[in-house]
Each structure stands twice: as structure tokens, then as C-alpha cells.
Write a protein that holds these residues in place. Structure first.
Motif, PDB file in Angstrom:
ATOM      1  N   ALA A  68       0.824  -1.202   0.000  1.00 60.19           N
ATOM      2  CA  ALA A  68       0.000   0.000   0.000  1.00 60.19           C
ATOM      3  C   ALA A  68       0.864   1.260   0.000  1.00 60.19           C
ATOM      4  O   ALA A  68       0.573   2.236  -0.707  1.00 60.19           O
ATOM      5  N   LEU A  69       1.949   1.244   0.774  1.00 63.40           N
ATOM      6  CA  LEU A  69       2.843   2.400   0.815  1.00 63.40           C
ATOM      7  C   LEU A  69       3.505   2.644  -0.540  1.00 63.40           C
ATOM      8  O   LEU A  69       3.683   3.793  -0.964  1.00 63.40           O
ATOM      9  N   ILE A  70       3.884   1.577  -1.210  1.00 62.41           N
ATOM     10  CA  ILE A  70       4.491   1.726  -2.544  1.00 62.41           C
ATOM     11  C   ILE A  70       3.497   2.372  -3.494  1.00 62.41           C
ATOM     12  O   ILE A  70       3.835   3.279  -4.268  1.00 62.41           O
ATOM     13  N   GLY A  71       2.239   1.907  -3.447  1.00 61.11           N
ATOM     14  CA  GLY A  71       1.219   2.502  -4.310  1.00 61.11           C
ATOM     15  C   GLY A  71       0.978   3.959  -3.990  1.00 61.11           C
ATOM     16  O   GLY A  71       0.853   4.807  -4.897  1.00 61.11           O
ATOM     17  N   LEU A  72       0.910   4.285  -2.686  1.00 60.07           N
ATOM     18  CA  LEU A  72       0.716   5.678  -2.286  1.00 60.07           C
ATOM     19  C   LEU A  72       1.876   6.560  -2.741  1.00 60.07           C
ATOM     20  O   LEU A  72       1.678   7.658  -3.272  1.00 60.07           O
ATOM     21  N   ALA A  73       3.100   6.072  -2.518  1.00 56.66           N
ATOM     22  CA  ALA A  73       4.278   6.855  -2.903  1.00 56.66           C
ATOM     23  C   ALA A  73       4.356   7.031  -4.420  1.00 56.66           C
ATOM     24  O   ALA A  73       4.704   8.108  -4.916  1.00 56.66           O
ATOM     25  N   ALA A  74       4.027   5.967  -5.157  1.00 56.97           N
ATOM     26  CA  ALA A  74       4.047   6.075  -6.623  1.00 56.97           C
ATOM     27  C   ALA A  74       3.029   7.102  -7.102  1.00 56.97           C
ATOM     28  O   ALA A  74       3.318   7.924  -7.989  1.00 56.97           O
ATOM     29  N   GLY A  75       1.826   7.078  -6.512  1.00 58.51           N
ATOM     30  CA  GLY A  75       0.828   8.071  -6.881  1.00 58.51           C
ATOM     31  C   GLY A  75       1.269   9.480  -6.551  1.00 58.51           C
ATOM     32  O   GLY A  75       1.076  10.417  -7.348  1.00 58.51           O
ATOM     33  N   ALA A  76       1.880   9.655  -5.379  1.00 56.33           N
ATOM     34  CA  ALA A  76       2.376  10.976  -4.998  1.00 56.33           C
ATOM     35  C   ALA A  76       3.456  11.450  -5.966  1.00 56.33           C
ATOM     36  O   ALA A  76       3.507  12.634  -6.336  1.00 56.33           O
ATOM     37  N   MET A  77       4.341  10.533  -6.386  1.00 55.46           N
ATOM     38  CA  MET A  77       5.386  10.909  -7.343  1.00 55.46           C
ATOM     39  C   MET A  77       4.774  11.326  -8.680  1.00 55.46           C
ATOM     40  O   MET A  77       5.251  12.273  -9.333  1.00 55.46           O
ATOM     41  N   GLN A  78       3.708  10.642  -9.104  1.00 56.27           N
ATOM     42  CA  GLN A  78       3.049  11.032 -10.347  1.00 56.27           C
ATOM     43  C   GLN A  78       2.460  12.433 -10.229  1.00 56.27           C
ATOM     44  O   GLN A  78       2.509  13.214 -11.194  1.00 56.27           O
ATOM     45  N   VAL A  79       1.895  12.739  -9.077  1.00 54.33           N
ATOM     46  CA  VAL A  79       1.376  14.093  -8.865  1.00 54.33           C
ATOM     47  C   VAL A  79       2.509  15.116  -8.969  1.00 54.33           C
ATOM     48  O   VAL A  79       2.357  16.177  -9.587  1.00 54.33           O
TER      49      VAL A  79
END
Length: 740
Positions: A101-112
Motif C-alpha cells: 500500500a505504501l508503494i502505491g501511495l508513494a508512486a501516486g504521490a510521485m506522479q502528482v
């Protein structure tokens, strides 16, 4: 939104959901299976939740019409690899779920962040071999990870352990998987009305229950390795369990540090996947997407998906094309697909338990096969593309043996090396000519042209192109070296130069030193005011000390000015410079040579004498007039005004020459501007006044028109010579007729 567009969005959203949902379930099962047999069903739910969040949020915030976002293969490949690694380290399933879940959250934040910083436009230009290697590597990872499930091996079995133990294979699973693969592969050839994934999944379920009719044990969920199995609670229970994990003590600083590398990999892969789909969609719909806004929307959607325990994803090609072909018109189609996925999750949640694992594996195997860039194998047929294939192969090999992060680094590094190799292999000399082939636009008298041609070989002109950097410096020096021992003037036209570095500047300084030892000059023309890199090359030359007062280096705005400067020096040395001499009298003009005094007196009576200061306009384009201008002293430039741009220099006329002959002959408006280049004294002959004189002096009229024709013919011959030099310099063959 009109009714027609709404209906198209409804059908498009339904078709897209039917394509995306089975794949999302399969991707979720692939990721969560590494946690143990009991988590496969949770993976199916996670896949559905990811499809819901991505559909609703990405379509609302992203802005690309008709794009469908859903869990995808790159997300499955990265997260499954992390789950397997953690399982091998003995990590608890709850901790692994937090990590995913943290990887997904961090990846989404990086895309933003990518979108906010405008990086979206850069990601689109990732080299094709690198992207091809990425996708092929991900496809191969997906295929290899699904082989044990296709064979019916025990859950948690790796590829090698499954291959080494054929006795553990279940023929029922192989049969179900084979039916699914066959339908998945053949369905598009038979019908496009129903998505292939739906037909394949339906065929797999039908095959499973067909086998269950003969073996009643297959109708039991408990301990059944061939199906997803019981969900272990409702959707609410799943979400509650996911929320409880966020407070786990397993969330330590070292955990967060370990998240960054796979999150960055996932962010880049998901961004590339999305923008690649957007580019294809733009081509099909003749629209243009905003890559940065799309990354903002995709990042927000992946944050939401990961926060509720779903699988992150990207804009997917298959579902998007189904959406488009079904008549979708707007962004609402993506939101409709997400809403329908939510409805399916709520209505069909209990049926997910009966989905055959082998059927899901079969779907993913076909998807993985289609992700591999088989067309790249053709690169092996040509020597010019073999190195591009090597980049693709290197990315795939590193992805399979090491990680996708290392594969990305290797791919970009090799692509950079290939770019440097391409730049080194390309010639930096666009055209080479001499002063006997190329002349300035200043119109010279025949005696001057003979002198310039006689000294033409003293000048070498190089029109450069491409990148002048450490990789091409030696090539440029090899081209210049033969000229440094014989030429008095070496002109480097920089108009087509795209980049320039300190190594090239140092080499040109050495060239200037060698020319200075012989009293020769190095001339630059058309220095770009701003290279693509933003560098001001004129300032750069000053900073590195290439252009100094004590050096024999000159810089000119354009090639014509450099040529004119050289020609004036040649003519001065030949004692033919005339710009500062006494004004000519009428008899001294070549066109009136040999006329009787009374004839010249009659002509002189109808002439007007005018004087112009340097920079003063003689006439402008569009002016009416029938005058012929004869230059007694000084020089006049003819320039073509261009809207919004610098005027184009057509020609320069000096002492003893004439201009304005076109309007004198056809009495049409002026086609260009005439501007005094230096202080100039002119004779002005009106056509109307000349016709009066010509009525009594027929031979004068014949001589004037004959002289005009002769001079115009000479000018045309020199223009033809320059055209021949340009054609020869560009590598084009001349026919025998064109050489006469």
C-alpha cells in the motif's frame, strides 16, 4: 452533454469495464498470491477496488477524453516482485500488505509531483528501445509468474519448483487454462461484439464446472486449489482490515526508506504506460492530451486506490480502444466504467470465489505475450538497427535477472550511448565550397568578378550542422586541417548547429592559432542566438576567449556579410575598391561607354542627381516608380521586407552599377526596399524622360537596353554557378545540360 453522447459513454463505459475488470482481478490475484493461499481472494477484491478508484478519479481529474484507467501489468509485475521478496524474507502478510500500500501511495504521490513539475512532457520522449524493453520485460515477468498457476501447482510455488515437480501439476487446471488461452486468442477473430477477456473468462468458468460435473470434489471451496476461494468476509470487512493495518507498528522509518525505489519504478512505468496510451488515442481521435494534467489525475487515483487497499494502475490500451469503438465521447465514459465496476463488486462479490485460478492465469499469459514487442526481432535483420535490438534485449535481461529499476537505468544509459554514437557517425559538414563557387549578394562589375574568381581558392566555406561536441570534434578537425595550410580565409557558417561544448571551442581556438601564424583569418557567420539548450553561443565564444580583439577571428550576422567582407579585402588588395572614390561621371558608366558627347549631354539633361546618407531608404516595396538608379559613389542594398521577421538581404550594388531596372522596364511597383548601405551619390533616370531623349537618339536607347540585358545575363550566370555549387555540395548529380 447531449443524449447521443451520453448513450455512447454508457456503451463505451460498459464495454471498457467488461474488458478491464477480469484483468484487474487477475492482476490482484497475482500480487496477493505470494502472501499465501488465503490471500488470493483478497487480491481479487483489491483488483476490483483498484478498477473502481481509477475509473472514478482518474477520469474526473485527468482530462483525457475516452481514456480508461485500470490496474495494469507493470503494477502487477513490480508489486508481485516485492511481495515475493518479502515472503522469502519471512515477513508477515500484514506487513507486506502495508508495504504494498505504501508503494502505491508513494508512486501516486510521485506522479502528482511529475505533473506539477511538468515532467509529463519529458516522459513521453523516453527512447523507444527502452520503452519496448520495459514492456517486453514486464510481459515476460507476467508470463513466467503465471505458469505455476496455469499448471495447477500448489499456491506459492515458483516457476522452477513447479517445473521440477510435474507430479504436483493438476490436469484439470491445465485443461481450464488451455481453454481460456484458446478462447482469449481466437475470440477477436470470430467476434468483436463481446470483449475477448469476458469470453475467455466465461469459457474458463464453463470448463471448470464441466469438469466438476464429473468430479464433485471440485464443487467444494474449502481446500480447493483450483479456484480463488472464499473472500473471508464482506467488502466492508476487507476495507476495515485494510484500515487497521495503517496503525501497525510495522510502519518504521526503515520501511519507508525501502519503499522509495520500487515506488519510483512504479511511478515511471505507470506514467509511461498512461502517456503511451494517450498518444495512441490522440492519433485515433485527432486530439491532444495534456500530459501533466493526466499525471496529476492518475497520481490522485493511484493514491485513492492504494488507500482503500486496491491495486494501482494506469491508462490501459485494450479497455480504452474498446471504449472508443463503442462510441464513447467524453471523460464520463471512464467514470461510468468505474461506477459499473463498483456495482459489479457489490453484486458479484460472492461469485468471485468460484473464479478458476488457471483461467485468470491464462488471461494474463495472453496479455503478457501481447505485451512483448515481437516486431523488434526484425531489428536483427539490419546492421543499422542491431544495436537498438541490443538495448531492448539488455533491458529485458536485466529486468528478468535483477530488477525493473536496474533495467530502466541500463536502458537509458545504453540509449544515451547510442545517441552519442549516432551523433559521432553523422557528418558535421553540411556543405563545403570555395570563394570561386559562392559569392556574396553584392552585385559586382565584370572586372571585379574576374578578380574574385582568380582569388576564389583562397577562401574555404564550411556550412556546419548538428552537434559540435567532444564526439564530433575530431571529425571537424579532419575536415578543416587540409584547408589550414593553403586558405587565407576559412568561413564557418553555424546556422544549422544545434549544440556546442568546450571541447569544440578549444579545437577552434587551435584552428585560429594555426591560421594566425600564416596571417589568415577564421570567420564565423550565423551564430545561433540561442541553441536548443538555451545557450547563447555568441556569449559562449566570448566567455571561452575564442573571440578577442587581438585574434584574427571575425563574427558576422550572416554568411553573406562574411563573404562580402572577404571580397572587399580581395578587391582592396587589387586596387579595385571604389566605395570611397570620387563620384563617377556619366561617360564612366560601362553601359554608356563610347557615346558621343552631344548624346551624353542630352541624356545628362534629363538625369536627376540625388545623395543619400547611410541607412536612408531610396525606395520601398510597393512604391510606384519608373526610375533607373546609377550609383556614382557608395553602395546600396536591396532587401525584401518580411512580416514579423528580419528583412531578407537580396543584393548589394556598389559604385558603377545600377538598380531599379525592373520597374524601369515594366513600370510595375517596386518589389523590394532599397537602402543606402553607405553614403551614396546616385544618377536617377526616369523612364518617361528617357523615352523623350530616346526619340531623337535611337542608338542610345538600343545601347541602354542592350547594356541592361547584358548585365542581367551576367548576374543570371553567376546565380546559376551558385546553384550548381549548392547542388554539388548537397551531393546531387548534375546533368550534362546543367553544366553548360
Amino acid at each position: 452533454m447531449n443524449a447521443r453522447a451520453l448513450l455512447g459513454d454508457l456503451w463505451g463505459g460498459l464495454g471498457a469495464m467488461l474488458v478491464a475488470l477480469p484483468s484487474a482481478i487477475a492482476f490482484g490475484v497475482t500480487i496477493f498470491s505470494a502472501l499465501g493461499a488465503s490471500h488470493a481472494a483478497q487480491g481479487a477484491v483489491a483488483g476490483m477496488l483498484g478498477a473502481v478508484a481509477l475509473g472514478l478519479i482518474a477520469s474526473s481529474l485527468g482530462g483525457t477524453r475516452r481514456l480508461i484507467s485500470a490496474p495494469c501489468a507493470p503494477a502487477a509485475a513490480v508489486l508481485a516482485a516485492v511481495a515475493v521478496e518479502l515472503a522469502q524474507e519471512g515477513a508477515a502478510p500484514e506487513g507486506t500488505l502495508v508495504m504494498l500500500a505504501l508503494i502505491g501511495l508513494a508512486a501516486g504521490a510521485m506522479q502528482v509531483v511529475f505533473g506539477a513539475l511538468g515532467i509529463g512532457r519529458l516522459i513521453k520522449y523516453m527512447p523507444y528501445p527502452v520503452v519496448s524493453g520495459y514492456l517486453s520485460g514486464v510481459g515476460l515477468i507476467i508470463i513466467l509468474s503465471q505458469v505455476p498457476r496455469f499448471l495447477g501447482a500448489p499456491r506459492g510455488a515458483t516457476l522452477w519448483s513447479a517445473a521440477a515437480a510435474p507430479g504436483q501439476w493438476l490436469w484439470q487446471g491445465i485443461a481450464v487454462g488451455a481453454v481460456t488461452v484458446a478462447v482469449m486468442a481466437l475470440a477477436p477473430r470470430l467476434t468483436k461484439a463481446v470483449p475477448a477477456t469476458i469470453l475467455a473468462l466465461g469459457a474458463g468458468v464453463a470448463a471448470y464446472f464441466g469438469l466438476a460435473a464429473a468430479d464433485r470434489s471440485l464443487l467444494e471451496l474449502a481446500g480447493n486449489a483450483l479456484v480463488v476461494g472464499p473472500l473471508g468476509g464482506s467488502g466492508e470487512g476487507f476495507l476495515a482490515a485494510g484500515a487497521a493495518r495503517w496503525g501497525a507498528a510495522w510502519l518504521q522509518p526503515e520501511t519507508l526508506a525501502r519503499v522509495l525505489v520500487p515506488a519510483a519504478t512504479l511511478a515511471v512505468l505507470l506514467s509511461i504506460d498512461t502517456l503511451k496510451t494517450c498518444v495512441v488515442l490522440d492519433t485515433l481521435t485527432r486530439t491532444r492530451h495534456d500530459p501533466n494534467r493526466e499525471l496529476l489525475g492518475q497520481g490522485a487515483a493511484n493514491i485513492a486506490a492504494s488507500a482503500i487497499g486496491g491495486v494501482p494502475g494506469a491508462g490501459t490500451m485494450g479497455a480504452t480502444l474498446v471504449n472508443l469503438s463503442s462510441g464513447a465521447q467524453t471523460r464520463a465514459s471512464g467514470a461510468i466504467a468505474g461506477a459499473l465496476a463498483l456495482a459489479a463488486f457489490l453484486a458479484l462479490g460472492n461469485l468471485i470465489a468460484w473464479l478458476p485460478i488457471a483461467a485468470l492465469a491464462g488471461i494474463l499469459i495472453v496479455i503478457g505475450v501481447r505485451m512483448i514487442d515481437w516486431a523488434s526481432i526484425a531489428f536483427l535483420r539490419n546492421r543499422s538497427t542491431m544495436l537498438d535490438f541490443a538495448v531492448i534485449a539488455a533491458v529485458v535481461i536485466v529486468a528478468e535477472t535483477w530488477s525493473l529499476v536496474a533495467a530502466s537505468a541500463v536502458g537509458v544509459a545504453l540509449a544515451v550511448l547510442l545517441f552519442i554514437r549516432e551523433q559521432v557517425g553523422a557528418t558535421v559538414v553540411h556543405r563545403r565550397s570555395t570563394g570561386a563557387q559562392t559569392f556574396s549578394r553584392q552585385v559586382r562589375l565584370p572586372v571585379e568578378m574576374k578578380a574574385l574568381q582568380a582569388h576564389g581558392e583562397e577562401t574555404a566555406i564550411f556550412e556546419l550542422q548538428g552537434s559540435l561536441f567532444f564526439g564530433t570534434t575530431d571529425q571537424l578537425y579532419d575536415a578543416l586541417e587540409p584547408e589550414l595550410k593553403t586558405r587565407r580565409y576559412v568561413i564557418l557558417d553555424m546556422q544549422r548547429v544545434q549544440s556546442f561544448d568546450i571541447t569544440a571551442a578549444h579545437m577552434l581556438e587551435q584552428v585560429e592559432d594555426m591560421l594566425s601564424e600564416r596571417g589568415a583569418f577564421l570567420l564565423f557567420s550565423d551564430l545561433p542566438r540561442s541553441l536548443p539548450s538555451g545557450r547563447d553561443i555568441q556569449r559562449y565564444f566570448d566567455e571561452v576567449g575564442l573571440v578577442r580583439a587581438e585574434h584574427r577571428v571575425r563574427v558576422f550576422d550572416e554568411l553573406d556579410n562574411a563573404l562580402e567582407w572577404v571580397e572587399e579585402r580581395v578587391l582592396q588588395e587589387e586596387s579595385l575598391a571604389r566605395a570611397l572614390e570620387a563620384p563617377l561621371e556619366l561617360r564612366e558608366f560601362d553601359v554608356f561607354a563610347g557615346r558621343k558627347e552631344e548624346t551624353l549631354a542630352a541624356l545628362d539633361a534629363c538625369l536627376e542627381r540625388r545623395a543619400y546618407k547611410a541607412g536612408e531608404k531610396v525606395f520601398a516595396a510597393g512604391d510606384t516608380g519608373d526610375e533607373l538608379y546609377l550609383i556614382r559613389r557608395g553602395a546600396v542594398r536591396i532587401v525584401l521586407p518580411l512580416r514579423g521577421r528580419e528583412p531578407h538581404h537580396l543584393a548589394t550594388f556598389a559604385r558603377g552599377n545600377f538598380f531599379g531596372e525592373m520597374s524601369f522596364l515594366d513600370r510595375e511597383p517596386r518589389s523590394a526596399d532599397a537602402v543606402a548601405f553607405t553614403d551614396a551619390d546616385l544618377f536617377v533616370l526616369s523612364r518617361a524622360r528617357f523615352d523623350e531623349v530616346a526619340a531623337g537618339h535611337k542608338r542610345l536607347a538600343m545601347q541602354l537596353f542592350g547594356g541592361l540585358a547584358r548585365v542581367l545575363a551576367i548576374r543570371l550566370r553567376y546565380a546559376n554557378a551558385e546553384v550548381r555549387a549548392l547542388r554539388s555540395g548537397s551531393g546531387l548529380e548534375l546533368t550534362p545540360q546543367s553544366k553548360t
